[in-house]
Write an enzyme that holds these catalytic residues in place. Structure first.
Site, short mmCIF file in Angstrom:
data_model
loop_
_atom_site.label_atom_id
_atom_site.label_comp_id
_atom_site.label_asym_id
_atom_site.label_seq_id
_atom_site.Cartn_x
_atom_site.Cartn_y
_atom_site.Cartn_z
N PRO A 108 0.81 -1.22 0.00
CA PRO A 108 0.00 0.00 0.00
C PRO A 108 0.85 1.27 0.00
CG PRO A 108 0.10 -0.95 2.20
CD PRO A 108 0.86 -1.89 1.31
N ARG B 184 -1.44 16.19 -9.24
CA ARG B 184 -2.53 15.19 -9.36
C ARG B 184 -3.82 15.77 -9.99
NH1 ARG B 184 -4.79 12.51 -6.08
NH2 ARG B 184 -4.57 10.48 -7.05
N CYS C 52 3.28 29.07 -15.63
CA CYS C 52 2.87 29.52 -16.96
C CYS C 52 2.30 28.36 -17.78
CB CYS C 52 4.04 30.18 -17.67
SG CYS C 52 4.30 31.82 -17.04
N TYR D 136 2.04 10.99 -3.43
CA TYR D 136 2.27 11.47 -4.80
C TYR D 136 2.09 12.99 -4.89
CZ TYR D 136 1.60 6.45 -5.38
OH TYR D 136 1.67 5.09 -5.23
N1 LLP Z 1 3.01 -1.54 -5.93
C1 LLP Z 1 3.30 -1.28 -7.21
C2 LLP Z 1 4.06 -2.27 -7.98
C3 LLP Z 1 2.90 -0.07 -7.79
O1 LLP Z 1 3.19 0.18 -9.06
C4 LLP Z 1 2.19 0.88 -7.01
C5 LLP Z 1 1.77 2.16 -7.58
C6 LLP Z 1 1.91 0.56 -5.67
C7 LLP Z 1 2.32 -0.66 -5.17
C8 LLP Z 1 1.19 1.49 -4.75
O2 LLP Z 1 -0.09 1.83 -5.21
P1 LLP Z 1 -1.05 2.70 -4.25
O3 LLP Z 1 -1.34 1.86 -3.02
O4 LLP Z 1 -0.33 3.93 -3.90
O5 LLP Z 1 -2.26 2.98 -5.06
N2 LLP Z 1 0.78 8.79 -9.03
C9 LLP Z 1 -0.53 8.15 -9.06
C10 LLP Z 1 -0.50 6.75 -8.54
C11 LLP Z 1 0.42 5.85 -9.34
C12 LLP Z 1 0.64 4.53 -8.69
C13 LLP Z 1 1.72 3.76 -9.38
N3 LLP Z 1 1.99 2.52 -8.77
C14 LLP Z 1 -1.52 9.02 -8.28
O6 LLP Z 1 -1.10 10.06 -7.76
O7 LLP Z 1 -2.70 8.70 -8.22
#
Ligand code: LLP
Length: 403
Positions: free
Chosen positions: A264, A302, A332, A360
C-alpha cells in the site's frame, strides 16, 4: 474518528515555516497501518509500504518504527530505505522496465526482488541460478483502478510479464533452476472493489502449482482512500475476509504455507498530508473568480494529471461567506486545482490547504518555471519538525555546468 491536524496547528506551521509547505502527520500514518494489521490479524500478511508515494527519509524511519516493511520502485529508493535503517529482508524491489545492472545492485543489497521481464529473468537465471530466491511480477490482464493512467494490470499495460507467457517463464525457470519464492501482481491504484484482489488471487492460484518453491504471493497496492466527504474507502475488513475465503476455497495444492504480501502506498500516507499555500492574487472575470496561490502543478500535479479531486479549505477565513472560486497556480501553464469550487470568502494572503497531499504530492513535484520545491514538515508527538528545507536559488544551479 481519524486524527486530523487542526486549522490552528496548520496556521502555526505556515507562520513558522512559510508557504507553500507540505505537512505530514506521523500518527495518522500509524493509524492507517494499524487498520491494515488489525483487519488482517488472522492471515499471515506482510505490508510493504510503497514508498514511491512519499520517500522523505524521516517518513521512512517512522514507517520502520511502526513495524511495516517497504516496497521500492528504483534502486535509489532501495538505498533510501537502507539509509532509513530497514533490514534488507524488509525491503522489496518491485522493478519495472529496468536495466539488469540495477537488479545486480539490488542483489548486492540483499533485498527481495520482483522481476518484470523475460529478458531480465533470463539474465538473472544465467547469473544467479538457484542461489538467490526471487519473485516474478506478472501482468494478470485485469482492468482495475481509478482511471487508465493509474491502471497497471490490464492487457495493454507495460507492467509485468503477461500471464499468457507462463510457458516462457516456466521454461526459463527450469533451464536455469531459478528459485521463484514470490509471485507478484499489482492491478492499479484506487481500487474500490475488493473482488479485484480476489480475481487476482484466482489468477495466481491457477499457476501456483507450477512453482513448488513458492513462499509468498504479493497482491500489490491500490487501496482507495476517500478524497472528499462520503467518498469510498476500500473495505479492508471485507478484503481480509475475502482473502481468507479465497485461500480456504482453493487449498494450496503444494500444501505449502503462503504468506500474503501487500504494497500500500496511498492508503498509508495520502491522508496524513497537507499542502498549505498562500493566496497571491484574486481576479474577477466573466467566467469565474480566480484565486491564484503560490503553488501550481510543480508542487501538486494530481488534479491536472489525473483530474484528481483534492479537498481545499480556507483556514484563514473558515466562517466567511461561501462563494465560488477557481483555484489556480502561478505556473505559466493552465494549472487549475479546482474550478468553481465553493469556499468561504478568499482574500489576498489567506491560507488555502489542500488535503490528501501525502501520497504522490511532494514526490511528483518539480522545479518547473525555476520555482522552488516546497519545504516538508513532520508533526509527531505534537511537535512540528522541518524534514526538508525549501529550495534556495543555488539548488536551481546545483548541477548546471556554466561555461
Ligand atoms: N506496488 C506497485 C508495484 C505499484 O506500481 C504501485 C503504484 C503501488 C504498489 C502502490 O499503489 P497505491 O497503493 O499507492 O495505489 N501517481 C498516481 C499513482 C500511481 C501509482 C503507481 N503505482 C496518483 O497520484 O494517483
Amino acid at each position: 474518528m481519524s486524527q486530523v491536524l487542526s486549522h490552528q496547528q496548520l496556521k502555526e506551521i505556515a507562520e513558522e515555516f512559510g508557504t507553500p509547505v507540505y505537512v505530514y502527520h506521523a500518527e495518522r500514518i500509524t493509524e492507517q497501518y494499524k487498520k491494515l494489521t488489525d483487519a488482517f490479524a488472522k492471515t499471515d500478511t506482510r505490508f510493504f509500504y510503497a514508498c514511491k508515494a512519499l520517500t522523505n527519509v524521516n517518513i521512512l524511519k517512522h514507517i520502520k518504527s511502526i513495524g511495516a516493511s517497504v516496497d521500492c520502485s528504483s534502486i535509489n529508493e532501495v538505498k533510501l530505505a537502507v539509509l532509513a535503517g530497514f533490514a534488507p529482508s524488509n525491503i522489496l524491489y518491485t522493478s519495472n522496465g529496468i536495466d539488469f545492472a540495477e537488479i545486480e545492485e539490488a542483489v548486492k543489497e540483499g533485498v527481495h526482488i520482483n522481476i518484470d521481464s523475460l529478458h531480465n529473468l533470463e539474465k538473472f537465471g544465467k547469473k544467479y541460478g538457484h542461489s538467490y530466491p526471487v519473485g516474478i511480477r506478472l501482468r494478470p490482464n485485469i482492468l482495475a483502478g481509478g482511471n487508465l493512467k493509474i491502471s497497471t494490470g490490464h492487457d495493454k499495460s507495460k507492467f509485468g510479464i503477461p500471464v499468457d507467457q507462463l510457458d516462457n517463464i516456466l521454461s526459463l525457470v527450469k533451464q536455469y533452476d531459478i528459485f521463484i519464492r514470490n509471485l507478484h501482481i499489482h492491478t492499479g491504484s484506487e481500487i474500490k472493489d475488493v473482488d479485484v484482489f480476489v480475481k487476482g488471487i484466482e489468477v495466481l492460484f491457477d499457476i501456483i502449482p507450477q512453482f513448488n518453491e513458492l513462499e509468498s504471493i504479493d497482491l500489490g497496492g491500490g487501496f482507495k482512500v476517500p478524497y472528499k466527504k462520503h467518498d469510498y474507502e476500500t473495505d479492508i475488513h471485507l478484503l481480509a475476509q475475502k482473502v481468507g475465503e479465497a485461500f480456504a476455497n482453493h487449498p494450496n495444492p503444494n500444501r505449502k504455507h503462503l504468506q500474503v504480501w501487500f504494497e500500500p502506498g496511498k492508503f498509508m500516507v495520502s491522508e496524513c498530508g497537507y499542502l498549505i499555500t498562500g493566496v497571491n492574487v484574486l481576479k474577477e472575470t466573466n467566467a469565474t473568480v480566480f484565486a491564484g496561490v503560490n503553488s501550481g502543478f510543480n508542487h501538486l500535479i494530481r488534479p491536472m494529471f489525473y483530474d484528481a479531486y483534492h479537498h481545499i479549505e480556507n483556514i484563514s477565513n473558515p466562517d466567511g461567506e461561501e462563494k465560488k472560486y477557481s483555484i489556480v497556480g502561478n505556473i505559466c501553464e493552465t494549472d487549475t486545482f479546482a474550478w468553481d469550487r465553493k469556499l468561504p470568502e478568499i482574500r489576498e494572503n489567506d491560507l488555502l490547504v489542500f488535503y490528501n497531499a501525502g501520497a504522490y504530492g511532494f514526490e511528483m513535484s518539480s522545479n518547473f518555471n525555476s520555482r522552488y520545491k516546497p519545504a516538508e514538515v513532520l508533526v509527531k508527538d505534537g511537535k512540528a519538525q522541518l524534514i526538508r528545507k525549501r529550495d534556495v536559488f543555488e539548488d536551481l544551479l546545483r548541477n548546471q555546468v556554466i561555461g
